[in-house]
Design an enzyme around this catalytic site. Structure first.
Site, PDB file in Angstrom:
ATOM      1  N   THR A 142      49.003-107.075  43.543  1.00  0.00           N
ATOM      2  CA  THR A 142      47.590-107.408  43.775  1.00  0.00           C
ATOM      3  C   THR A 142      46.772-106.997  42.564  1.00  0.00           C
ATOM      4  OG1 THR A 142      45.643-106.944  45.113  1.00  0.00           O
ATOM      5  CG2 THR A 142      47.247-105.175  44.959  1.00  0.00           C
ATOM      6  N   ASP A 143      45.677-107.704  42.339  1.00  0.00           N
ATOM      7  CA  ASP A 143      44.795-107.339  41.209  1.00  0.00           C
ATOM      8  C   ASP A 143      44.194-105.947  41.398  1.00  0.00           C
ATOM      9  OD1 ASP A 143      43.376-108.363  43.421  1.00  0.00           O
ATOM     10  OD2 ASP A 143      41.617-108.732  42.169  1.00  0.00           O
ATOM     11  N   GLU A 144      44.193-105.459  42.658  1.00  0.00           N
ATOM     12  CA  GLU A 144      43.544-104.167  42.897  1.00  0.00           C
ATOM     13  C   GLU A 144      44.260-102.987  42.245  1.00  0.00           C
ATOM     14  OE1 GLU A 144      41.895-103.464  46.842  1.00  0.00           O
ATOM     15  OE2 GLU A 144      42.170-105.593  47.222  1.00  0.00           O
ATOM     16  N   TYR A 167      45.687 -98.175  49.667  1.00  0.00           N
ATOM     17  CA  TYR A 167      46.328 -99.494  49.590  1.00  0.00           C
ATOM     18  C   TYR A 167      46.747 -99.807  48.158  1.00  0.00           C
ATOM     19  CZ  TYR A 167      46.679-104.574  49.006  1.00  0.00           C
ATOM     20  OH  TYR A 167      47.107-105.829  48.657  1.00  0.00           O
ATOM     21  N   LYS A 171      50.508-100.221  46.410  1.00  0.00           N
ATOM     22  CA  LYS A 171      50.960-101.441  45.719  1.00  0.00           C
ATOM     23  C   LYS A 171      51.328-101.115  44.270  1.00  0.00           C
ATOM     24  CE  LYS A 171      50.907-105.224  47.011  1.00  0.00           C
ATOM     25  NZ  LYS A 171      51.918-106.071  47.710  1.00  0.00           N
TER      26      LYS A 171
END
Ligand code: NAD
Length: 186
Positions: A142-144, A167, A171
């Site tokens: 994810t970009d996060e 989260y 990831k």
């Protein structure tokens, strides 16, 4: 010539992205069969996979990606040649209230799928089992993992990792494990 479809394991295929991806893959690529393992958490919904249900190249297995014995069984039973790993706890707000399951699924679960694939496909670091050279593991990140953006700007794959929530940290951890397997085992 053997025209048997090649089996791909899709994890978390009943979620938002996976349940769109599976019908697309089945229709576009008749050379692949899909084994979808999904725990059906609050985020999974088999109604979104109705169009795949009766396809003889599709199998659904209700199960947890942390279950190593189940994964081993699936790799052996279906001779899995590729993995597309969507399964995750994916909602930031939930990770603030209950981070435990994020570490379980996103970190330990990713490690487990990855390690079972390694065991099934590889003879040792950089050495595939004969006939398994084309096997591939696709991990969905994810970009996060790059942190938060303000009003403007963008991330690139060279942006330093800066996860800010349980989260995104889970990831980012999964990404590191995947990367280490790429470098260590090929
Ligand atoms: N949706 C987005 O906007 C977005 C953006 C960036 C990255 N991603 C990533 O893409 C992937 C898919 O996202 P999504 O939006 O489809 O997620 P989702 O939450 O809609 O679906 C996740 C699926 O994984 C399943 N699952 C959860 N834990 C499991 C476990 N332990 N074992 C087996 N299955 C389990 C759930 O039942 C669900 O069907 C995730 O890895 C997510 O981090 C999503």
């Amino acid at each position: 010539m053997d025209n048997k479809p090649v089996s791909i394991l899709i994890t978390g295929g009943a979620g938002f992205i996976g349940s769109n991806f599976i019908p697309y893959l089945l229709e576009k690529y008749p050379c692949y069969a899909v084994v979808n393992i999904d725990k059906i958490t609050y985020a999974g919904n088999l109604d979104n996979l109705r169009e795949a249900e009766n396809n003889n190249r599709y199998r659904f297995i209700k199960g947890d990606i942390c279950n190593r014995e189940l994964l081993k069984l699936l790799f052996n039973e279906y001779d899995i040649r590729g993995v597309i790993h969507f399964a995750a706890e994916s909602h930031v707000d939930n990770s603030i209230i209950g981070p435990d399951v994020f570490i379980q699924t996103n970190v330990y679960g990713t490690f487990t799928v990855l390690d079972v694939a390694r065991e099934y496909w590889m003879q040792g670091p950089g050495r595939y089992r004969p006939g398994y050279e084309k096997c591939r593991f696709h991990h969905i990140s994810t970009d996060e993992v790059y942190g938060s953006l303000g009003e403007t700007g963008f991330f690139s794959e060279d942006t330093p990792y800066a996860p800010n929530s349980p989260y995104s940290a889970s990831k980012a951890s999964a990404d590191m494990i995947v990367k280490s397997y790429y470098h260590t085992y090929g």
